[in-house]
Design a protein around this motif. Sequence first.
Motif, PDB file in Angstrom:
ATOM      1  N   PHE A  49       0.788  -1.230   0.000  1.00 46.66           N
ATOM      2  CA  PHE A  49       0.000   0.000   0.000  1.00 46.66           C
ATOM      3  C   PHE A  49       0.825   1.288   0.000  1.00 46.66           C
ATOM      4  CE2 PHE A  49      -2.471  -3.219   2.470  1.00 46.66           C
ATOM      5  CZ  PHE A  49      -3.467  -3.426   1.538  1.00 46.66           C
ATOM      6  N   GLY A  50       2.131   1.187   0.162  1.00 42.37           N
ATOM      7  CA  GLY A  50       2.951   2.387   0.231  1.00 42.37           C
ATOM      8  C   GLY A  50       2.856   3.097   1.564  1.00 42.37           C
ATOM      9  N   LYS A  51       2.228   2.477   2.535  1.00 40.03           N
ATOM     10  CA  LYS A  51       2.099   3.024   3.887  1.00 40.03           C
ATOM     11  C   LYS A  51       1.812   1.878   4.828  1.00 40.03           C
ATOM     12  CE  LYS A  51      -2.886   3.930   3.418  1.00 40.03           C
ATOM     13  NZ  LYS A  51      -3.949   4.968   3.488  1.00 40.03           N
ATOM     14  N   ASP A  52       1.949   2.130   6.133  1.00 41.68           N
ATOM     15  CA  ASP A  52       1.630   1.096   7.106  1.00 41.68           C
ATOM     16  C   ASP A  52       0.684   1.660   8.150  1.00 41.68           C
ATOM     17  OD1 ASP A  52       3.160   2.517   9.008  1.00 41.68           O
ATOM     18  OD2 ASP A  52       4.965   1.402   8.516  1.00 41.68           O
ATOM     19  N   SER A  53       0.340   0.841   9.107  1.00 38.25           N
ATOM     20  CA  SER A  53      -0.567   1.238  10.177  1.00 38.25           C
ATOM     21  C   SER A  53      -0.052   0.650  11.481  1.00 38.25           C
ATOM     22  CB  SER A  53      -1.989   0.725   9.901  1.00 38.25           C
ATOM     23  OG  SER A  53      -2.821   0.928  11.013  1.00 38.25           O
ATOM     24  N   PHE A  54      -0.094   1.451  12.532  1.00 41.07           N
ATOM     25  CA  PHE A  54       0.307   0.946  13.843  1.00 41.07           C
ATOM     26  C   PHE A  54      -0.854   0.248  14.547  1.00 41.07           C
ATOM     27  CE2 PHE A  54       3.666   4.019  13.079  1.00 41.07           C
ATOM     28  CZ  PHE A  54       4.765   3.352  13.565  1.00 41.07           C
ATOM     29  N   THR A  55      -2.016   0.237  13.911  1.00 42.39           N
ATOM     30  CA  THR A  55      -3.190  -0.412  14.488  1.00 42.39           C
ATOM     31  C   THR A  55      -3.498  -1.672  13.691  1.00 42.39           C
ATOM     32  OG1 THR A  55      -4.874   0.687  13.122  1.00 42.39           O
ATOM     33  CG2 THR A  55      -4.018   1.906  15.027  1.00 42.39           C
TER      34      THR A  55
END
Length: 313
Positions: free
Chosen positions: A28-34
């Motif tokens: 996705f070109g980004k991540d999530s800490f959740t």
Amino acid sequence: MSNTEFIYTYVQHSDEHELCQLEMRSFFGKDSFTNVLKSTIKVDPSRSPFMKERLEVLYESDSWTGLLDKVKNFTVDEFTFKVVCLNTMAIHSTVKIDHPERRKLEREIGLCITGNPELVDPEIIFGFLTYDNKWYFGKYVESESIWFQHQNKPHSYSTSLNTRVARAVANIAAPNPAGVKVIDPCCGIGTVLVEALSMGIDIVGRDINPLVIEPVKENFAYFNLVGDVQAGPIAEIEEYYDVAIIDMPYNIFSKTTPEAQYEILIHGRRIAKKVIIVSIETIDQVIEEIGFTIVDRCLAKKGLFVRQVLVCE
């Protein structure tokens, strides 16, 4: 990519968090800490060992009643359907919705849809969830744990990557596999090859140990996969690939010296423009010496055993 939004929920062990995030960034070109991520990029959730489900958003609202009003205009003529609530766990800062309340909400929104409901064997499943004070409704897909089935292959090494890590590494190597040629030149018993082939990734395998070739082929056949694996050192590879996945040899089967490991990296630089390196040692200096740049990385942990996953270009 489209204007349609997709919501992905995740389940992961704390040891897997960094690896999960690296896989997110690859997709996705980004991540999530959740444990939730929203994107306009569509990914089959069964590709990831960490994705739980995907919602293709059709409607969203700031309130439950507002969502019901929007779904009242929704008609499903050609398929039987059912509706499920995704809030079976805490999603980000939104607490889990208990089972009786989930069933109540499922009935309420299901009655708003014009169509033929079927709770046992529906042709299509819709879902809804709430998080960050918004409600979402859309097409639902649950992840299938294909990697789990691959744990039961006929041949394996105790020191091989586990199937979850192998699947994530394959995704990091080829998040968009169309037209991408991949090689695993130190494939061992073929754990990465099995995961990659099962996702339709164009990958070939090679290993310096000729005794592993037939067991790798038997692993392919066991899962009805078709793949190419050959015996020979990485130095003999002449073809050029988009990506190479190199799980640096370190176990009793490899007998690899530091000099041999250096040669593997040199040839990895020669045969591919991008290399995913998995190593139990810190080899940043060597990677830089041979002309690669580490563009992303993570630690993949299993108890006290730690591997580094390095994305090099």
